[in-house]
Write an enzyme that holds these catalytic residues in place. Structure first.
Site, PDB file in Angstrom:
ATOM      1  CG  ASN A  41      -0.253   0.185   2.519  1.00  0.00           C
ATOM      2  OD1 ASN A  41       0.966   0.086   2.592  1.00  0.00           O
ATOM      3  ND2 ASN A  41      -1.016   0.425   3.575  1.00  0.00           N
ATOM      4  CB  THR A  44       6.563   2.467   5.813  1.00  0.00           C
ATOM      5  OG1 THR A  44       6.253   1.079   5.825  1.00  0.00           O
ATOM      6  CG2 THR A  44       5.800   3.175   6.916  1.00  0.00           C
ATOM      7  N   GLY A  45       6.593   1.623   2.484  1.00  0.00           N
ATOM      8  CA  GLY A  45       7.387   1.066   1.382  1.00  0.00           C
ATOM      9  C   GLY A  45       7.527   2.105   0.282  1.00  0.00           C
ATOM     10  CG  ASP A  65      -4.434  -1.346   3.716  1.00  0.00           C
ATOM     11  OD1 ASP A  65      -3.847  -2.301   4.272  1.00  0.00           O
ATOM     12  OD2 ASP A  65      -4.924  -0.389   4.338  1.00  0.00           O
ATOM     13  CB  SER A  84       4.184  -4.740   9.378  1.00  0.00           C
ATOM     14  OG  SER A  84       4.077  -4.022  10.602  1.00  0.00           O
ATOM     15  CE1 TYR A 154       6.563  -4.517  13.259  1.00  0.00           C
ATOM     16  CE2 TYR A 154       8.172  -4.955  14.970  1.00  0.00           C
ATOM     17  CZ  TYR A 154       7.761  -5.059  13.654  1.00  0.00           C
ATOM     18  OH  TYR A 154       8.554  -5.710  12.736  1.00  0.00           O
TER      19      TYR A 154
END
Ligand code: UDP
Length: 324
Positions: A41, A44-45, A65, A84, A154
């Site tokens: 999605n 953070t990538g 997502d 994640s 997390y």
């Protein structure tokens, strides 16, 4: 358990493929002649981690997502769950999304694995051990995690996903694997990712002070990304369904890491001290006896060599992005 040929090309769905580890896994499967369906999605990538693969006939990208139901056309042999936020500043910035991807996202992928009869491999983490009271950490250690502390978004998401994977394995006999990943470093980490190696390297290269949190006496053990992805590949073809630690047991203090990076870069940056983040684990070191026994795996890349490759990358990134 499904018998899987090692030689016939496979279709591999990688969730979180645009991230640091997901993109290296995408490279590995493409190099081996498999077909990769990359899903991310892009929270953070970064799609630029996959840009070199987009023209490959065996590669496709789908922006999804995984926390929301989504469909994939055709057969899928393997599903790898690497989606994640993973850097502490990232998951503190996106706490709800982190909980959702670990719970709803993992569930959606498990359902997809049931539908497609895929083998499922999950990226768990050394964070399931929390602030460990024993060192090194063996897989049999149950951990020391605060369920309400800031890092719980997390830690508990990953613990929940391990529990759900075991439930799918026991209830539906789904073929599942879990890797508990310890601190990993290498090319394609974001310079501003907030983790210690990108921070210290960019600070040293830009002549800025290195920010040590607390007194720098906390320990971590750093594994080069190539070692990690080769261990993950071996685990995928194993028959082992319980969690396996993958990491490099080369434990050191954060202070020693800072000094090593200063020496390595020849930087004249100073060291400054910043408050220790809440619930920051005091020590972390993998016991890799299980990985050695069931996978015949141990890390091969010495820290100095891996740091060299990573420094080259950050030098390029600093020039490319005109960072100062
Ligand atoms: N750390 C630090 N300075 C930084 C970034 C991190 O001293 O600029 C420390 C952090 O407090 C932790 C260790 O380095 O003790 C590793 O942090 P990282 O965020 O890389 O990963 P973690 O193992 O905490 O998930």
């Amino acid at each position: 358990m499904k018998k899987i040929s090692k030689t016939k090309p496979k279709t591999v769905l990688i969730a979180g493929a645009a991230g640091f580890i997901g993109s290296h896994l995408s490279d590995l499967f493409i190099e081996k002649g498999d077909r990769v369906i990359a899903v991310d999605n892009l929270l953070t990538g970064n799609i630029k981690n996959l840009r070199h693969l987009v023209s490959d006939k065996n590669f496709s990208f789908q922006k999804n997502d995984i926390s929301k139901p989504f469909r994939i056309a055709g057969p899928v042999d393997f599903i790898l769950n690497f989606a994640s936020p993973a850097s502490p500043p990232d998951y503190l910035k996106y706490p709800i999304q982190t909980l959702e991807v670990g719970s709803l996202g993992t569930r959606n992928l498990l359902e997809l694995a049931r539908e497609k009869k895929s083998i499922f491999l999950h990226a768990s983490t050394s964070e399931v051990y929390g602030d460990p009271e024993v060192s090194p950490q063996k897989e049999s250690y149950w951990g020391h995690v605060s369920s309400v502390g800031v890092r719980s978004v997390y830690d508990e998401a990953k613990r929940f996903s391990e529990a759900m994977i075991m439930a799918y394995h026991r209830t539906y006999r789904l073929d599942t694997k879990m890797v508990r990943i310890f601190n990993t470093y290498g090319r394609r980490m974001r310079p501003q990712d907030g983790r210690v190696i990108p921070n210290f390297m960019t600070q040293a290269l830009l002549g800025k002070p290195l920010t040590i949190y607390g007194k720098g006496q906390q320990t971590r053990s750093y594994c080069y990304v190539d070692d990690l992805v080769s261990g993950i590949h071996t685990l995928l073809f194993s028959n082992f369904h319980l969690p396996v630690n993958l990491g490099n047991p080369n434990e050191m203090t954060v202070m020693d890491l800072a000094k090593m990076i200063l020496k390595r870069t020849g930087s004249r940056s100073k060291i400054v001290y910043r408050p220790l983040p809440a619930d920051d684990p005091k020590q972390r070191c993998p016991d890799i006896a299980l990985a050695q026994k069931v996978l015949g795996w141990k890390p091969q890349v010495p820290l100095q060599e891996g740091l060299g490759y990573t420094l080259d990358y950050f030098r390029e990134e600093i020039l490319r992005n005109k960072l100062r």
